[in-house]
Design a protein around this motif. Sequence first.
Motif, short mmCIF file in Angstrom:
data_model
loop_
_atom_site.label_atom_id
_atom_site.label_comp_id
_atom_site.label_asym_id
_atom_site.label_seq_id
_atom_site.Cartn_x
_atom_site.Cartn_y
_atom_site.Cartn_z
N ASN A 310 0.86 -1.18 0.00
CA ASN A 310 0.00 0.00 0.00
C ASN A 310 0.90 1.23 0.00
O ASN A 310 1.60 1.50 0.98
CB ASN A 310 -0.91 -0.01 1.23
CG ASN A 310 -1.90 1.15 1.23
OD1 ASN A 310 -1.56 2.27 0.88
ND2 ASN A 310 -3.12 0.89 1.67
N VAL A 311 0.87 1.98 -1.11
CA VAL A 311 1.78 3.12 -1.27
C VAL A 311 1.13 4.45 -0.86
O VAL A 311 1.67 5.52 -1.16
CB VAL A 311 2.31 3.20 -2.72
CG1 VAL A 311 3.28 2.06 -2.99
CG2 VAL A 311 1.17 3.19 -3.73
N GLU A 312 0.02 4.40 -0.20
CA GLU A 312 -0.63 5.54 0.46
C GLU A 312 -0.83 6.75 -0.45
O GLU A 312 -0.09 7.72 -0.40
CB GLU A 312 0.15 5.96 1.73
CG GLU A 312 -0.68 6.87 2.62
CD GLU A 312 -0.02 7.20 3.94
OE1 GLU A 312 -0.69 7.84 4.76
OE2 GLU A 312 1.14 6.81 4.16
N ASN A 313 -1.86 6.64 -1.29
CA ASN A 313 -2.31 7.77 -2.11
C ASN A 313 -1.22 8.33 -3.01
O ASN A 313 -1.03 9.56 -3.10
CB ASN A 313 -2.88 8.89 -1.22
CG ASN A 313 -4.19 8.50 -0.57
OD1 ASN A 313 -4.98 7.77 -1.14
ND2 ASN A 313 -4.42 8.99 0.64
N ALA A 387 -16.12 6.49 -7.67
CA ALA A 387 -16.90 5.29 -7.31
C ALA A 387 -16.16 4.35 -6.37
O ALA A 387 -16.76 3.40 -5.87
CB ALA A 387 -17.28 4.52 -8.57
N ASP A 388 -14.87 4.62 -6.10
CA ASP A 388 -14.09 3.65 -5.35
C ASP A 388 -13.62 4.14 -3.99
O ASP A 388 -12.77 3.50 -3.35
CB ASP A 388 -12.88 3.19 -6.19
CG ASP A 388 -13.28 2.13 -7.20
OD1 ASP A 388 -14.47 2.09 -7.58
OD2 ASP A 388 -12.42 1.34 -7.61
N GLY A 389 -14.14 5.26 -3.52
CA GLY A 389 -13.79 5.73 -2.19
C GLY A 389 -12.39 6.31 -2.13
O GLY A 389 -11.80 6.68 -3.13
N GLY A 390 -11.87 6.37 -0.91
CA GLY A 390 -10.56 6.97 -0.73
C GLY A 390 -10.61 8.48 -0.73
O GLY A 390 -11.67 9.09 -0.60
N GLU A 391 -9.46 9.12 -0.90
CA GLU A 391 -9.39 10.58 -0.90
C GLU A 391 -10.25 11.12 -2.05
O GLU A 391 -10.12 10.68 -3.19
CB GLU A 391 -7.94 11.03 -1.08
CG GLU A 391 -7.75 12.53 -0.98
CD GLU A 391 -6.30 12.94 -1.09
OE1 GLU A 391 -5.93 13.99 -0.53
OE2 GLU A 391 -5.52 12.22 -1.75
N PRO A 392 -11.14 12.07 -1.77
CA PRO A 392 -12.01 12.61 -2.82
C PRO A 392 -11.20 13.11 -4.01
O PRO A 392 -10.23 13.86 -3.85
CB PRO A 392 -12.74 13.75 -2.12
CG PRO A 392 -12.75 13.35 -0.68
CD PRO A 392 -11.45 12.65 -0.45
N SER A 449 -16.09 1.62 -2.61
CA SER A 449 -14.90 0.91 -2.16
C SER A 449 -14.19 0.30 -3.37
O SER A 449 -14.78 0.14 -4.44
CB SER A 449 -15.28 -0.18 -1.15
OG SER A 449 -14.15 -0.86 -0.67
N ARG A 450 -12.94 -0.04 -3.18
CA ARG A 450 -12.15 -0.58 -4.27
C ARG A 450 -12.65 -1.96 -4.69
O ARG A 450 -12.97 -2.80 -3.85
CB ARG A 450 -10.68 -0.71 -3.85
CG ARG A 450 -9.91 0.59 -3.86
CD ARG A 450 -10.39 1.59 -2.85
NE ARG A 450 -10.39 1.08 -1.48
CZ ARG A 450 -10.95 1.68 -0.45
NH1 ARG A 450 -11.60 2.81 -0.60
NH2 ARG A 450 -10.91 1.14 0.76
N HIS A 470 -8.33 -4.21 -1.88
CA HIS A 470 -8.22 -3.13 -0.90
C HIS A 470 -9.61 -2.98 -0.29
O HIS A 470 -10.44 -2.23 -0.79
CB HIS A 470 -7.74 -1.84 -1.55
CG HIS A 470 -7.50 -0.74 -0.57
ND1 HIS A 470 -7.14 0.54 -0.96
CD2 HIS A 470 -7.54 -0.71 0.79
CE1 HIS A 470 -7.00 1.30 0.12
NE2 HIS A 470 -7.24 0.56 1.19
N PHE A 471 -9.85 -3.73 0.79
CA PHE A 471 -11.17 -3.78 1.39
C PHE A 471 -11.51 -2.47 2.11
O PHE A 471 -10.65 -1.62 2.35
CB PHE A 471 -11.25 -4.95 2.38
CG PHE A 471 -11.41 -6.31 1.76
CD1 PHE A 471 -11.38 -6.48 0.37
CD2 PHE A 471 -11.59 -7.42 2.55
CE1 PHE A 471 -11.53 -7.74 -0.20
CE2 PHE A 471 -11.75 -8.69 2.00
CZ PHE A 471 -11.72 -8.86 0.61
#
Length: 608
Positions: A310-313, A387-392, A449-450, A470-471
Amino acid sequence: MPSKSSARLAALTVAAVCAASAVTLASPAHAESVRIHDIQGDTRISPYAGQQVTDVTGIVTGIRTYGSSRGFWIQDPNPDADPATSEGVFVFTGSTPQGVAVGDAVTVSGTVTEFVPGGTASGNQSLTEITRPTVTVVSRGNPVPAATRIDARSVPAAYTPAGDPAANGSVNALPLRPDRYALDLYESLEGMNVQVSDARVVGATDPYTELWVTVKPWENRTLRGGTVYGSYDDRNTGRLQIQSLGRAADFPDANVGDTLAGTTAGPLDFNQFGGYTLVAGELGTLKSKDQRRESTRRQHTGELAIATYNVENLDPSDGTFAAHADAIVRHLRSPDIVSLEEIQDNNGSTDDGTVAADETVAGLIDAIEAAGGPRYDWRSVDPADKADGGEPGGNIRQVFLFDPERVSFTDRAGGDATTAVGVAKVRGKAALTHSPGRIDPTSHAFENSRKPLAGEFVFRGRTVIVIANHFASKGGDQSLTSQYQPPSRGSETQRHLQAKAVHDFTAKVLKTQKNADVVVLGDINDFEFSTTTKILEGRDTLWSAVKSLPRSERYSYVYQGNSQVLDQILISPSIRRGGTFSYDSVHINAEFHDQISDHDPQILRFRP
């Protein structure tokens, strides 16, 4: 007896620091005043909550001049005989307190308030405060009450009592038993001056100038000095967050395994993100362990090496490409396949409809080659916008990197953001209908979510199906220090659905070809002992290979001083029963204050 200097100031009125508070210097408190231990009581909720109190006496032990919770702590130097009742309390002024100093004897009048950090919906415990205060300084330069020592001997082994079923599982009204439960002990010291000595760091310094220590050096200790979280029933009672009342620039840059040597002392606070927190007026000296980042071994010629990271954004504007490349080349030894999580689109968080990530991936591939690694190729499926969440605006997704000199990718067209990949039989073997393809991308399980990314690889003539995940995150779950015990883990509901979808897809592959080599990996956002993992594993469908490690080495993430598993690689029976696999959790990030990601990569090597 007031000092001569305080007597000269007896009539001086100091301007109010805000509409809710005022400070004056005047005469001593009345004898009949309510005492701090009366306010705190022997439960988590004050018997005076919501009421006005007058002339509460105490010595100022600490002053907080920063953040949104400014004020000061006072402590009664004459405690009662009840160990369940705290002798300290926080006086909330709202803005920087004026006219008081550590060592002042004061009286405080105001409203007793139970403040819930994060709001009542968070489920957090409350902090007893005196708000809208009027403060009277009686004398200056008094000795601060001696700090209560918190150590391995004083902290009970049991974490917390079960909540009252009649109160929806809340512990708020239960009598405190500080000799039996760790959280009860900490609550009985809320607001008081406490200290820890020679405490080992179990959570590295974060960007908010806070770290975590343990007062129980041998409690579930990792080989590198952390504290393993290995069960919902074993929450590591010795953990305590440390902040400082001093300048942020003076806060130590600590890594897991370091020690805060000497004494760290100050009031015991409670906050939203760490629960019970020692806010230090006296901070120990950092003694470095000189913790080094790990490197795994290189795979043998006949071994296939597959990693998850996970390379964090990551996006093109980040300055971490060279560091991530170094991690992959030097610490992971250039795996044959790397599943990357949190690859953002080409302009990162800019929300303009961009979903392609080719520039992001190209930047990393170029950096890896510059660091001496292979020229990786890559495959992915762009998500639908937002559609996959995370940082807008970031449109994070999973990406496969692979070394074309060692591995080939089997391309089958048709996979896109909303088309589900299926399983077919080709020449008697299981095959993906789309490669790369996404598992159940329109399912409710993966809403916001991913979506899992499936790909078909060939290594030395043997097909390996890899599913990158990536749950859903743990956002919204109640904290370990919640008033509700056991705390609710509501985020699990979606992960359970996601785990079932991936399990069922894997089961289809294995039904088509019993001895298929399948690797399911990624940021599962759940523990190896969790129900999520059990659903994902099923009955002899998959097995989480992190469980092949000794318990003291099972972690990929450090949260609130708990070293825990979030990233996993699960393997099908053919790989497990072959007996030729090896697994490594490569600790290069989670234990360090200068991390480039908050996750440690995981790597699996086996002979297909």
